[in-house]
Design a protein around this motif. Structure first.
Motif, PDB file in Angstrom:
ATOM      1  N   MET A   1     -57.238   2.317  46.642  1.00 28.14           N
ATOM      2  CA  MET A   1     -57.130   3.151  45.647  1.00 28.14           C
ATOM      3  C   MET A   1     -58.617   3.829  45.611  1.00 28.14           C
ATOM      4  N   ASN A   2     -58.825   4.889  45.722  1.00 30.01           N
ATOM      5  CA  ASN A   2     -60.262   5.735  45.690  1.00 30.01           C
ATOM      6  C   ASN A   2     -60.753   5.493  44.406  1.00 30.01           C
ATOM      7  N   LYS A   3     -61.981   5.802  44.183  1.00 31.71           N
ATOM      8  CA  LYS A   3     -62.850   5.701  43.153  1.00 31.71           C
ATOM      9  C   LYS A   3     -62.590   6.664  41.856  1.00 31.71           C
ATOM     10  N   THR A   4     -61.768   7.851  42.363  1.00 36.51           N
ATOM     11  CA  THR A   4     -61.508   8.740  41.401  1.00 36.51           C
ATOM     12  C   THR A   4     -60.333   8.240  40.510  1.00 36.51           C
ATOM     13  N   LYS A   5     -59.456   7.803  41.199  1.00 35.22           N
ATOM     14  CA  LYS A   5     -58.082   7.059  40.451  1.00 35.22           C
ATOM     15  C   LYS A   5     -58.617   5.868  39.978  1.00 35.22           C
ATOM     16  N   LYS A   6     -59.468   4.896  40.350  1.00 38.13           N
ATOM     17  CA  LYS A   6     -59.626   3.716  39.479  1.00 38.13           C
ATOM     18  C   LYS A   6     -60.496   4.229  38.406  1.00 38.13           C
ATOM     19  N   MET A   7     -61.238   5.387  38.322  1.00 36.40           N
ATOM     20  CA  MET A   7     -62.250   5.825  37.142  1.00 36.40           C
ATOM     21  C   MET A   7     -61.010   6.148  36.094  1.00 36.40           C
ATOM     22  N   MET A   8     -59.945   7.114  36.589  1.00 38.69           N
ATOM     23  CA  MET A   8     -59.156   7.569  35.530  1.00 38.69           C
ATOM     24  C   MET A   8     -58.144   6.522  34.928  1.00 38.69           C
ATOM     25  N   VAL A   9     -57.750   5.364  35.891  1.00 35.58           N
ATOM     26  CA  VAL A   9     -57.248   4.315  35.501  1.00 35.58           C
ATOM     27  C   VAL A   9     -57.787   3.786  34.313  1.00 35.58           C
ATOM     28  N   GLY A  10     -58.935   3.369  34.374  1.00 33.72           N
ATOM     29  CA  GLY A  10     -59.869   2.856  33.460  1.00 33.72           C
ATOM     30  C   GLY A  10     -60.085   3.607  32.309  1.00 33.72           C
ATOM     31  N   VAL A  11     -60.250   4.863  32.210  1.00 37.72           N
ATOM     32  CA  VAL A  11     -60.146   5.657  31.067  1.00 37.72           C
ATOM     33  C   VAL A  11     -58.907   5.809  30.344  1.00 37.72           C
ATOM     34  N   LEU A  12     -57.707   5.787  31.063  1.00 39.49           N
ATOM     35  CA  LEU A  12     -56.405   5.820  30.383  1.00 39.49           C
ATOM     36  C   LEU A  12     -56.403   4.437  29.550  1.00 39.49           C
ATOM     37  N   SER A  13     -56.662   3.541  30.463  1.00 39.29           N
ATOM     38  CA  SER A  13     -56.517   2.124  29.796  1.00 39.29           C
ATOM     39  C   SER A  13     -57.259   1.900  28.487  1.00 39.29           C
ATOM     40  N   THR A  14     -58.479   2.435  28.540  1.00 39.18           N
ATOM     41  CA  THR A  14     -59.532   2.433  27.342  1.00 39.18           C
ATOM     42  C   THR A  14     -58.865   3.365  26.403  1.00 39.18           C
ATOM     43  N   LEU A  15     -58.515   4.560  26.463  1.00 41.48           N
ATOM     44  CA  LEU A  15     -57.867   5.434  25.557  1.00 41.48           C
ATOM     45  C   LEU A  15     -56.441   4.980  24.881  1.00 41.48           C
ATOM     46  N   MET A  16     -55.619   4.265  25.800  1.00 38.29           N
ATOM     47  CA  MET A  16     -54.473   3.576  25.189  1.00 38.29           C
ATOM     48  C   MET A  16     -54.925   2.287  24.273  1.00 38.29           C
ATOM     49  N   ALA A  17     -55.976   1.669  24.600  1.00 39.33           N
ATOM     50  CA  ALA A  17     -56.173   0.499  23.895  1.00 39.33           C
ATOM     51  C   ALA A  17     -56.862   0.876  22.442  1.00 39.33           C
ATOM     52  N   ALA A  18     -57.748   2.032  22.475  1.00 44.61           N
ATOM     53  CA  ALA A  18     -58.273   2.484  21.459  1.00 44.61           C
ATOM     54  C   ALA A  18     -57.202   3.161  20.319  1.00 44.61           C
ATOM     55  N   SER A  19     -56.084   3.784  20.922  1.00 45.67           N
ATOM     56  CA  SER A  19     -54.920   4.162  20.090  1.00 45.67           C
ATOM     57  C   SER A  19     -54.329   3.242  19.482  1.00 45.67           C
ATOM     58  N   LEU A  20     -53.921   1.932  20.239  1.00 41.90           N
ATOM     59  CA  LEU A  20     -53.340   0.880  19.631  1.00 41.90           C
ATOM     60  C   LEU A  20     -54.197   0.340  18.444  1.00 41.90           C
ATOM     61  N   ALA A  21     -55.383   0.159  18.622  1.00 42.75           N
ATOM     62  CA  ALA A  21     -56.374  -0.370  17.610  1.00 42.75           C
ATOM     63  C   ALA A  21     -56.347   0.265  16.610  1.00 42.75           C
ATOM     64  N   ALA A  22     -56.376   1.703  16.715  1.00 45.64           N
ATOM     65  CA  ALA A  22     -56.203   2.724  15.428  1.00 45.64           C
ATOM     66  C   ALA A  22     -54.943   2.960  14.618  1.00 45.64           C
ATOM     67  N   CYS A  23     -53.896   2.250  15.364  1.00 44.96           N
ATOM     68  CA  CYS A  23     -52.649   2.082  14.806  1.00 44.96           C
ATOM     69  C   CYS A  23     -52.305   0.944  14.055  1.00 44.96           C
ATOM     70  N   SER A  24     -53.230  -0.121  13.933  1.00 47.81           N
ATOM     71  CA  SER A  24     -53.003  -1.219  13.382  1.00 47.81           C
ATOM     72  C   SER A  24     -53.028  -1.426  12.169  1.00 47.81           C
ATOM     73  N   ASP A  25     -52.552  -2.019  11.063  1.00 49.74           N
ATOM     74  CA  ASP A  25     -52.481  -1.939   9.763  1.00 49.74           C
ATOM     75  C   ASP A  25     -53.576  -2.909   9.104  1.00 49.74           C
ATOM     76  N   GLU A  26     -54.693  -3.386   9.997  1.00 50.08           N
ATOM     77  CA  GLU A  26     -55.931  -3.952   9.755  1.00 50.08           C
ATOM     78  C   GLU A  26     -56.631  -3.417   8.382  1.00 50.08           C
ATOM     79  N   SER A  27     -56.620  -2.156   8.266  1.00 51.44           N
ATOM     80  CA  SER A  27     -57.460  -1.658   7.246  1.00 51.44           C
ATOM     81  C   SER A  27     -56.594  -1.140   5.972  1.00 51.44           C
ATOM     82  N   LEU A  28     -55.311  -1.335   5.895  1.00 48.44           N
ATOM     83  CA  LEU A  28     -54.477  -1.298   5.016  1.00 48.44           C
ATOM     84  C   LEU A  28     -54.752  -2.454   3.923  1.00 48.44           C
TER      85      LEU A  28
END
Length: 109
Positions: A1-28
């Motif tokens: 896997m080249n550097k660009t693909k690794k970077m994109m996978v990392g960015v997408l993983s981070t965005l998905m994790a952030a999205s899931l965290a924002a959808c938790s009901d911890e702050s309800l």
């Protein structure tokens, strides 16, 4: 896997994790502790919980201030709820949450 693909996978993983965290009901707010209902659903339109316990006589009733309301209309006519609607707490809670179209800063989604 080249550097660009690794970077994109990392960015997408981070965005998905952030999205899931924002959808938790911890702050309800904490779910009501009422022996008449064992299952609660957050209603972002009213900023309250709704009893989702099909075995309860309060199934689909709104719960606010220690009281059950059989309909949204009855809830909205309550003097205590009218006061709550004017508060900044309500405005923060009712405008966030899953499906509300806003990010859940105070109230996760």
């Amino acid at each position: 896997m080249n550097k660009t693909k690794k970077m994109m996978v990392g960015v997408l993983s981070t965005l998905m994790a952030a999205s899931l965290a924002a959808c938790s009901d911890e702050s309800l707010p904490p779910k009501p502790k009422d022996q008449d209902c064992d299952d609660w659903e957050w209603d972002s339109a009213t900023g309250t919980y709704v009893c989702d316990d099909e075995d309860s006589s309060y199934h689909r009733h709104y719960y606010y201030g220690g009281h059950y309301y059989p309909s949204k209309r009855k809830l909205q006519r309550s003097a205590a709820y009218k006061s709550y609607q004017q508060s900044t707490e309500f405005k923060a809670k009712a405008k966030s949450g899953i499906g509300s179209g806003t990010k859940g800063s105070f109230f996760g989604g």
